[in-house]
Every structure is written in structure tokens, then in C-alpha cells.
Write an enzyme that holds these catalytic residues in place. Structure first.
Site, mmCIF file in Angstrom:
data_model
loop_
_atom_site.group_PDB
_atom_site.id
_atom_site.type_symbol
_atom_site.label_atom_id
_atom_site.label_comp_id
_atom_site.label_asym_id
_atom_site.label_seq_id
_atom_site.Cartn_x
_atom_site.Cartn_y
_atom_site.Cartn_z
ATOM 1 N N SER A 1 -4.478 -1.329 5.208
ATOM 2 C CA SER A 1 -4.230 -0.896 3.818
ATOM 3 C C SER A 1 -3.494 0.663 3.769
ATOM 4 O O SER A 1 -3.322 1.058 2.677
ATOM 5 C CB SER A 1 -5.780 -0.650 3.361
ATOM 6 O OG SER A 1 -6.427 0.450 3.633
ATOM 7 N N LYS B 1 -8.029 6.300 2.498
ATOM 8 C CA LYS B 1 -7.503 6.213 1.422
ATOM 9 C C LYS B 1 -6.810 7.740 0.812
ATOM 10 O O LYS B 1 -7.440 8.412 1.140
ATOM 11 C CB LYS B 1 -8.147 5.721 -0.068
ATOM 12 C CG LYS B 1 -8.724 4.218 0.415
ATOM 13 C CD LYS B 1 -7.658 3.110 0.485
ATOM 14 C CE LYS B 1 -8.249 1.860 0.728
ATOM 15 N NZ LYS B 1 -8.530 1.326 1.896
#
Length: 146
Positions: A67, A104
Site C-alpha cells: 500500500s 501510511k
């Protein structure tokens, strides 16, 4: 787009017994034409001193998943995390959200926090009142195997 897969980070803590000094070429290494050998001056560098600013608050983790590939964090990379650095907008952070770890980029605007993936196959995670979020630490370095 797919939702965030259940990826886990494998954590490691810094060990004082692992301090190793390695040869360091301060002038850098030419990526074009090689420099003459007589310009070579060898110094020593400690990766611990270079990568770690706060030993007690520094951890390593191995990235699982894809991701964050747009930010250069690939599956299997080792990241250096400093828990003493305050999280800020646009920093890459290790977050503990609803019982799971994820890495993230932080998007902070006012009272809103969004955990941004760096891969279009994943959706951003907007943190709401229903979520439990702890920003566990800020990523300071990534170590890659070539």
C-alpha cells in the site's frame, strides 16, 4: 480499489550490542565516470549513529504489503521508526488503528486525520469518532535490499 489488507508489521528493537562501524567514503561514489583511486579516503561510519537519534524510542519494522509503494516502501523493506518525533501532516507514520498496525502518510487538516496509502489500489482511511487511533511513531528511514 481494494480496501486495506490485513498486513502486520514485524517489529524489532535497537540493540546496543549491534553497533558496527563500516567504511565510509565521505566524498560520495561517482555514478558516472569513476574517480581516481588516489582520491579515495576511507573513514568509518556507524549506522546506529546515522540512523538513530533516540535509542530508547527507536524501533525497526518490516513492511508487509504494497500500500506504500509510491513512497518507496516495498514489501519486505525494513523501516526505522522514531516514537519521539511528533506526527505532522505529510509524514509517514506507523499507526495502530482499531487493533491493527498499518504504515501510511498522514493527512491532517484541522481535526480530521486521513491515513493515505501511496498506491491507487487502496482507499484512504478517514479516521472517525468510531475509530481508535494511536500514531505509534514516525518513519525516519527505509532500508532496502538490492
Amino acid at each position: 480499489m481494494q480496501s486495506e489488507k490485513k498486513n502486520t508489521l514485524e517489529f524489532y528493537q535497537h540493540s546496543d550490542t549491534d553497533q558496527t562501524e563500516l567504511p565510509f567514503i565521505e566524498e560520495g561514489i561517482a555514478a558516472g565516470f569513476p574517480s581516481p583511486a588516489d582520491d579515495f579516503k576511507e573513514k568509518r561510519i556507524s549506522l546506529d549513529e546515522t540512523l538513530i537519534k533516540n535509542k530508547e524510542a527507536t524501533f525497526y519494522a518490516r513492511v508487509r504489503g504494497d500500500s506504500m509503494i509510491g513512497a518507496g516502501l516495498d514489501n519486505g523493506d525494513l523501516i526505522v521508526i522514531d516514537r519521539s518525533i511528533a506526527p505532522e501532516n505529510h509524514k509517514i507514520a506507523v499507526c495502530f488503528i482499531d487493533g491493527e498496525f498499518t504504515v501510511k502518510r498522514l493527512k491532517i487538516k484541522g481535526d480530521t486525520i486521513v491515513l493515505m496509502p501511496e498506491n491507487d489500489d487502496y482507499e484512504p482511511i478517514t479516521v472517525t469518532k468510531e475509530n481508535t487511533l494511536t500514531i505509534w511513531g514516525v518513519v525516519t528511514y527505509v532500508i532496502k535490499k538490492m
